[in-house]
Design a protein around this motif. Structure first.
Motif, PDB file in Angstrom:
ATOM      1  N   UNK A   4       4.258 -11.240  38.625  1.00  0.00           N
ATOM      2  CA  UNK A   4       2.881 -10.958  38.243  1.00  0.00           C
ATOM      3  C   UNK A   4       2.819 -10.478  36.808  1.00  0.00           C
ATOM      4  N   UNK A   5       1.783 -10.870  36.139  1.00  0.00           N
ATOM      5  CA  UNK A   5       1.603 -10.494  34.743  1.00  0.00           C
ATOM      6  C   UNK A   5       1.475  -8.984  34.559  1.00  0.00           C
ATOM      7  N   UNK A   6       0.794  -8.345  35.490  1.00  0.00           N
ATOM      8  CA  UNK A   6       0.613  -6.895  35.381  1.00  0.00           C
ATOM      9  C   UNK A   6       1.976  -6.182  35.387  1.00  0.00           C
ATOM     10  N   UNK A   7       2.879  -6.643  36.245  1.00  0.00           N
ATOM     11  CA  UNK A   7       4.224  -6.053  36.288  1.00  0.00           C
ATOM     12  C   UNK A   7       4.991  -6.324  35.000  1.00  0.00           C
ATOM     13  N   UNK A   8       4.832  -7.538  34.462  1.00  0.00           N
ATOM     14  CA  UNK A   8       5.483  -7.882  33.191  1.00  0.00           C
ATOM     15  C   UNK A   8       4.990  -6.970  32.072  1.00  0.00           C
ATOM     16  N   UNK A  38       0.682  -3.157  23.791  1.00  0.00           N
ATOM     17  CA  UNK A  38       0.802  -3.284  25.254  1.00  0.00           C
ATOM     18  C   UNK A  38      -0.098  -2.270  25.948  1.00  0.00           C
ATOM     19  N   UNK A  39      -0.156  -1.061  25.422  1.00  0.00           N
ATOM     20  CA  UNK A  39      -1.046  -0.046  26.006  1.00  0.00           C
ATOM     21  C   UNK A  39      -2.508  -0.465  25.894  1.00  0.00           C
ATOM     22  N   UNK A  40      -2.857  -1.085  24.779  1.00  0.00           N
ATOM     23  CA  UNK A  40      -4.218  -1.577  24.602  1.00  0.00           C
ATOM     24  C   UNK A  40      -4.539  -2.637  25.655  1.00  0.00           C
ATOM     25  N   UNK A  41      -3.606  -3.541  25.889  1.00  0.00           N
ATOM     26  CA  UNK A  41      -3.797  -4.580  26.908  1.00  0.00           C
ATOM     27  C   UNK A  41      -3.977  -3.940  28.288  1.00  0.00           C
ATOM     28  N   UNK A  42      -3.094  -2.998  28.618  1.00  0.00           N
ATOM     29  CA  UNK A  42      -3.182  -2.339  29.926  1.00  0.00           C
ATOM     30  C   UNK A  42      -4.499  -1.571  30.078  1.00  0.00           C
ATOM     31  N   UNK A  43      -4.988  -0.980  28.993  1.00  0.00           N
ATOM     32  CA  UNK A  43      -6.259  -0.257  29.041  1.00  0.00           C
ATOM     33  C   UNK A  43      -7.417  -1.218  29.309  1.00  0.00           C
ATOM     34  N   UNK A  44      -7.387  -2.383  28.662  1.00  0.00           N
ATOM     35  CA  UNK A  44      -8.439  -3.394  28.894  1.00  0.00           C
ATOM     36  C   UNK A  44      -8.406  -3.893  30.334  1.00  0.00           C
ATOM     37  N   UNK A  45      -7.204  -4.056  30.869  1.00  0.00           N
ATOM     38  CA  UNK A  45      -7.073  -4.502  32.257  1.00  0.00           C
ATOM     39  C   UNK A  45      -7.612  -3.424  33.192  1.00  0.00           C
ATOM     40  N   UNK A  46      -7.321  -2.183  32.892  1.00  0.00           N
ATOM     41  CA  UNK A  46      -7.825  -1.061  33.705  1.00  0.00           C
ATOM     42  C   UNK A  46      -9.353  -1.030  33.661  1.00  0.00           C
ATOM     43  N   UNK A  63      -7.339 -12.782  36.583  1.00  0.00           N
ATOM     44  CA  UNK A  63      -8.132 -11.754  35.909  1.00  0.00           C
ATOM     45  C   UNK A  63      -7.411 -11.256  34.663  1.00  0.00           C
ATOM     46  N   UNK A  64      -6.105 -11.043  34.757  1.00  0.00           N
ATOM     47  CA  UNK A  64      -5.321 -10.576  33.614  1.00  0.00           C
ATOM     48  C   UNK A  64      -5.339 -11.633  32.502  1.00  0.00           C
ATOM     49  N   UNK A  65      -5.191 -12.898  32.874  1.00  0.00           N
ATOM     50  CA  UNK A  65      -5.234 -13.979  31.884  1.00  0.00           C
ATOM     51  C   UNK A  65      -6.590 -14.025  31.197  1.00  0.00           C
ATOM     52  N   UNK A  66      -7.648 -13.842  31.971  1.00  0.00           N
ATOM     53  CA  UNK A  66      -9.000 -13.836  31.403  1.00  0.00           C
ATOM     54  C   UNK A  66      -9.147 -12.713  30.376  1.00  0.00           C
ATOM     55  N   UNK A  67      -8.645 -11.536  30.695  1.00  0.00           N
ATOM     56  CA  UNK A  67      -8.693 -10.394  29.773  1.00  0.00           C
ATOM     57  C   UNK A  67      -7.888 -10.711  28.513  1.00  0.00           C
ATOM     58  N   UNK A  68      -6.691 -11.274  28.688  1.00  0.00           N
ATOM     59  CA  UNK A  68      -5.841 -11.602  27.538  1.00  0.00           C
ATOM     60  C   UNK A  68      -6.492 -12.662  26.647  1.00  0.00           C
ATOM     61  N   UNK A  69      -7.121 -13.666  27.262  1.00  0.00           N
ATOM     62  CA  UNK A  69      -7.787 -14.702  26.473  1.00  0.00           C
ATOM     63  C   UNK A  69      -8.934 -14.119  25.663  1.00  0.00           C
ATOM     64  N   UNK A  70      -9.679 -13.219  26.272  1.00  0.00           N
ATOM     65  CA  UNK A  70     -10.792 -12.585  25.572  1.00  0.00           C
ATOM     66  C   UNK A  70     -10.270 -11.746  24.403  1.00  0.00           C
ATOM     67  N   UNK A  93       0.208 -11.456  18.383  1.00  0.00           N
ATOM     68  CA  UNK A  93       1.509 -11.975  18.816  1.00  0.00           C
ATOM     69  C   UNK A  93       1.911 -11.382  20.161  1.00  0.00           C
ATOM     70  N   UNK A  94       1.678 -10.093  20.338  1.00  0.00           N
ATOM     71  CA  UNK A  94       2.018  -9.440  21.604  1.00  0.00           C
ATOM     72  C   UNK A  94       1.142 -10.002  22.727  1.00  0.00           C
ATOM     73  N   UNK A  95      -0.139 -10.168  22.458  1.00  0.00           N
ATOM     74  CA  UNK A  95      -1.058 -10.701  23.473  1.00  0.00           C
ATOM     75  C   UNK A  95      -0.624 -12.103  23.883  1.00  0.00           C
ATOM     76  N   UNK A  96      -0.288 -12.942  22.899  1.00  0.00           N
ATOM     77  CA  UNK A  96       0.077 -14.327  23.187  1.00  0.00           C
ATOM     78  C   UNK A  96       1.375 -14.443  23.975  1.00  0.00           C
ATOM     79  N   UNK A  97       2.239 -13.436  23.882  1.00  0.00           N
ATOM     80  CA  UNK A  97       3.479 -13.457  24.672  1.00  0.00           C
ATOM     81  C   UNK A  97       3.194 -13.519  26.164  1.00  0.00           C
ATOM     82  N   UNK A  98       2.096 -12.919  26.582  1.00  0.00           N
ATOM     83  CA  UNK A  98       1.797 -12.815  28.005  1.00  0.00           C
ATOM     84  C   UNK A  98       0.843 -13.897  28.491  1.00  0.00           C
ATOM     85  N   UNK A  99       0.261 -14.661  27.566  1.00  0.00           N
ATOM     86  CA  UNK A  99      -0.606 -15.768  27.965  1.00  0.00           C
ATOM     87  C   UNK A  99       0.242 -16.957  28.385  1.00  0.00           C
ATOM     88  N   UNK A 100      -0.225 -17.751  29.344  1.00  0.00           N
ATOM     89  CA  UNK A 100       0.517 -18.956  29.711  1.00  0.00           C
ATOM     90  C   UNK A 100       0.511 -19.944  28.542  1.00  0.00           C
TER      91      UNK A 100
END
Length: 150
Positions: A1-5, A25-33, A51-58, A87-94
């Motif tokens: 799962x992306x959240x675990x990654x 990464x903390x910023x990404x996790x905060x947006x997901x929260x 949902x995580x992918x949608x947040x990352x794309x946004x 760059x960090x955000x794109x690492x987690x996008x498919x």
């Protein structure tokens, strides 16, 4: 799962004392929260990875727009900071679909739905998002669909 990654990446960044990566990464996790909190009252819960992918794309789209605006304003240092977050955000996008693959998918959907003109754009876009939403920047795909249908 992306959240675990993402949580594992946060721990790795802490251990490596990589402050920039950790902040991103903390910023990404905060947006997901934040998104989790928004969805508490929703009747249907989307798939977690979707949902995580949608947040990352946004977030990626926001970064691209910010980079462009900072460059136009001559603020190269701010653009560089946004690029490092990007760059960090794109690492987690498919892996994103190439333009050729996107055009092929659009043509296949046009053939299946019988789309012929601009009046069918919504139908094609909806099907494209349903099938390939995680692998596409829908704003770029919109331009390709428009060109294909006109």
């Amino acid at each position: 799962m992306l959240r675990d990654d993402l949580k594992a990446a946060q721990i790795d960044a802490m251990k490596a004392k990589d402050k920039e990566r950790l902040a991103a990464v903390r910023l990404i996790l905060a947006k997901i929260k934040d998104r989790d909190i928004e969805l508490r009252t929703a009747e249907t819960q989307p798939d977690d990875d979707a949902m995580v992918i949608e947040v990352l794309q946004k977030m990626a789209k926001q970064r691209r727009e910010s980079i462009e605006m900072y460059r136009q304003g001559g603020r190269e240092e701010l653009a560089a900071a946004e690029e490092s977050e990007m760059k960090v955000i794109e690492e987690f996008l498919p892996q994103q679909m190439s333009e050729e693959d996107t055009k092929a998918a659009i043509e296949a959907i046009k053939a299946e739905t019988g789309a012929t003109g601009m009046k069918d754009m919504g139908k094609v876009m909806a099907e494209l998002k349903a099938r390939h939403g995680a692998q596409l920047d829908m704003s770029k795909a919109s331009g390709l669909v428009k060109a294909s249908l006109s």
